[in-house]
Design a protein around this motif. Structure first.
Motif, short mmCIF file in Angstrom:
data_model
loop_
_atom_site.label_atom_id
_atom_site.label_comp_id
_atom_site.label_asym_id
_atom_site.label_seq_id
_atom_site.Cartn_x
_atom_site.Cartn_y
_atom_site.Cartn_z
N SER A 109 4.43 32.60 -2.80
CA SER A 109 5.53 31.60 -2.39
C SER A 109 5.01 30.39 -3.45
O SER A 109 3.72 30.12 -3.53
CB SER A 109 5.53 31.31 -0.78
N ILE A 110 5.98 29.58 -3.88
CA ILE A 110 5.51 28.34 -4.22
C ILE A 110 4.93 27.26 -3.30
O ILE A 110 4.60 26.25 -3.77
CB ILE A 110 6.52 27.74 -5.17
N SER A 111 4.94 27.45 -1.92
CA SER A 111 4.81 26.31 -1.20
C SER A 111 3.38 26.51 -0.27
O SER A 111 3.24 25.68 0.48
CB SER A 111 5.92 26.43 -0.08
N ASN A 112 2.82 27.42 -0.31
CA ASN A 112 1.51 27.76 0.28
C ASN A 112 0.22 27.97 -0.44
O ASN A 112 -0.44 28.70 0.07
CB ASN A 112 1.80 28.85 1.33
N PHE A 113 0.11 27.15 -1.58
CA PHE A 113 -1.16 27.26 -2.25
C PHE A 113 -2.14 26.60 -1.44
O PHE A 113 -2.14 25.66 -0.89
CB PHE A 113 -1.05 26.62 -3.54
N ASN A 114 -3.41 27.22 -1.39
CA ASN A 114 -4.55 26.68 -0.62
C ASN A 114 -5.92 26.21 -1.38
O ASN A 114 -6.52 25.54 -0.98
CB ASN A 114 -5.06 27.72 0.23
N TYR A 115 -5.87 26.81 -2.65
CA TYR A 115 -6.68 26.38 -3.65
C TYR A 115 -6.25 26.08 -4.70
O TYR A 115 -5.63 26.57 -5.46
CB TYR A 115 -7.98 27.47 -3.66
#
Length: 126
Positions: A109-115
């Motif tokens: 998803s484009i909305s849940n990057f964590n790093y």
């Protein structure tokens, strides 16, 4: 801490093109969700594009659909963001990002990057 090596970016006039690159280690790249988000001063972070490195599915923000293309090179553990028809409102710092340190479990998803990496500036003048 994930290591994402970004390159590209710079300054261009409206209507021009730029290409961003992001290289990751094999462990990070494999079966992950990689992409970019951007942030302009005083504005919320905005997911731009993402690609599932295992299957190649791509995802885009409505604001960039038809203008930006995300792609991958599995041999180089690298993803690219080709940005065409750039607009002044595309001006921001762009960050290469991933969802997981060791894959994303098939989720993208484009909305849940964590790093994310250090970021690279894109400036579009009118």
């Amino acid at each position: 801490q994930v290591q994402l090596v970004e390159s590209g970016g710079g300054s261009v006039q409206a209507g021009g093109s730029l290409r961003l690159s992001c290289a990751a280690s094999g462990k990070v790249y494999s079966n992950n969700c990689m992409g970019w988000f951007r942030q302009a001063p005083g504005k919320e972070r905005e997911g731009v594009a993402a690609i599932s490195t295992g299957g190649g599915s791509t995802y885009y923000a409505d604001s960039v659909k038809g203008r930006f293309t995300i792609s991958q090179d599995n041999a180089k553990n690298t993803v690219y963001l080709q940005m065409n028809s750039l607009l002044p409102e595309d001006t921001a710092k762009y960050y290469c990002a991933v969802i997981g340190l060791f894959g994303s479990g098939g989720y993208c998803s484009i909305s849940n990057f964590n790093y994310w990496g250090q970021g690279t500036q894109v400036t579009v003048s009118s």
